[in-house]
Write an enzyme that holds these catalytic residues in place. Sequence first.
Site, PDB file in Angstrom:
ATOM      1  NE  ARG A  47     -10.592  -5.294   0.755  1.00  0.00           N
ATOM      2  CZ  ARG A  47      -9.799  -4.412   1.298  1.00  0.00           C
ATOM      3  NH1 ARG A  47     -10.300  -3.130   1.626  1.00  0.00           N
ATOM      4  NH2 ARG A  47      -8.489  -4.288   0.911  1.00  0.00           N
ATOM      5  NE  ARG A  58      -4.059   0.389   1.912  1.00  0.00           N
ATOM      6  CZ  ARG A  58      -5.135   0.577   2.469  1.00  0.00           C
ATOM      7  NH1 ARG A  58      -5.280   1.479   3.291  1.00  0.00           N
ATOM      8  NH2 ARG A  58      -6.034  -0.055   1.900  1.00  0.00           N
ATOM      9  CG  HIS A 104      -8.510  -0.038  -2.679  1.00  0.00           C
ATOM     10  ND1 HIS A 104      -7.643  -1.109  -2.483  1.00  0.00           N
ATOM     11  CD2 HIS A 104      -9.088   0.326  -1.700  1.00  0.00           C
ATOM     12  CE1 HIS A 104      -7.861  -1.411  -1.236  1.00  0.00           C
ATOM     13  NE2 HIS A 104      -8.579  -0.655  -0.536  1.00  0.00           N
ATOM     14  CD  GLN A 162     -13.159  -2.141  -0.655  1.00  0.00           C
ATOM     15  OE1 GLN A 162     -12.163  -1.935   0.232  1.00  0.00           O
ATOM     16  NE2 GLN A 162     -14.245  -2.639  -0.283  1.00  0.00           N
ATOM     17  CB  CYS A 187     -13.959   1.023  -0.048  1.00  0.00           C
ATOM     18  SG  CYS A 187     -13.481   2.746   0.001  1.00  0.00           S
ATOM     19  CG  ASP A 229     -13.456   6.325  -1.309  1.00  0.00           C
ATOM     20  OD1 ASP A 229     -13.573   6.185   0.013  1.00  0.00           O
ATOM     21  OD2 ASP A 229     -12.391   6.260  -2.007  1.00  0.00           O
TER      22      ASP A 229
END
Length: 305
Positions: free
Chosen positions: A288, A105, A132, A135, A260, A220
Amino acid sequence: MALRHFLTLMDLSPQELAYLIDRSITIKRELAENGPVYTPLKNRTLAMIFEKSSTRTRVSFETGMTQFGGHALFLSPRDSQLGRGEPVGDTARVLSEMVDAVMIRTFSHDSIESFADASSIPVINALSDDYHPCQLLADVQTWTECRGPVKGKTAVWVGDGNNMCHSWINAARQFDFNLRIACPEGFEPDQDILEAAGSRVEIIRDPRAAVEGAHLVTTDVWASMGQEEEQAARMKAFSGFQVNEAMLDAADDEVMFLHCLPAHRGEEISETLLDDPRAFVWQEAGNRLHAQKALMEFLMVGRVS
Ligand code: CP
Ligand code: NVA
């Protein structure tokens, strides 16, 4: 086994992604039925490099490795030589000598690509400024579990044309659904990523018009990690882009809402939206774990069915 990386959803074929979604659902069901008895990654190690904060991603990868019989190693730039300037390519070569896969990340997507170029073990993008993809595996799993096949359906992205939005665009391409994007002027997704998706992805400025009849609505945060200084300006630019219950009322009767997480109640969503029965965010977060277990199995062991 040929070396594969997962830096964006475009690294796998639509068939491989469909397999991963099926496999995630199976892995989840078998865990619920039998407990963590399936250990295909016994004695394997995943290195996890986090240059940004995380709750879900760290816990899901680490727990996934434990359940699969392996081990996850947390590395932050603060306590590794990466933070003191050791080149990513050198780090990739060193980790390739010792561990079985790496999850990263970070900020710049280029640095994940440089890492992968030098790596001889699978590299997983666990969020960059641009994408991402992990996700989206959980999101498509959740959508499929709750509503069946997603092909031909319509999702709406409301808000910033950010890393999550880019991965939703790639998901629309790979899983063959339609995506409408409602974003303010100046906060559009990357033009090349958008154009590559063709006519199945369109920008509709007005969020209320965009969600009309939609099967899924998602959003988001307005300021992503690394954009903290823009928070005040973004709050202004995004006013009118809050997803709330009234907005979902304009969508299909069976609409699902995903986020997310982490979420900012009172900003990109209303104070109460996560309590609405149309919100599936806890199941989404839980997925996840299952989706990334399927991904790690695929990258380290290969297809099993
Ligand atoms: N959605 C997500 O990636 O959450 P974290 O930042 O907590 O990992
Ligand atoms: N767009 C957000 C996603 C967090 C999971 C960020 O990059 O901070």
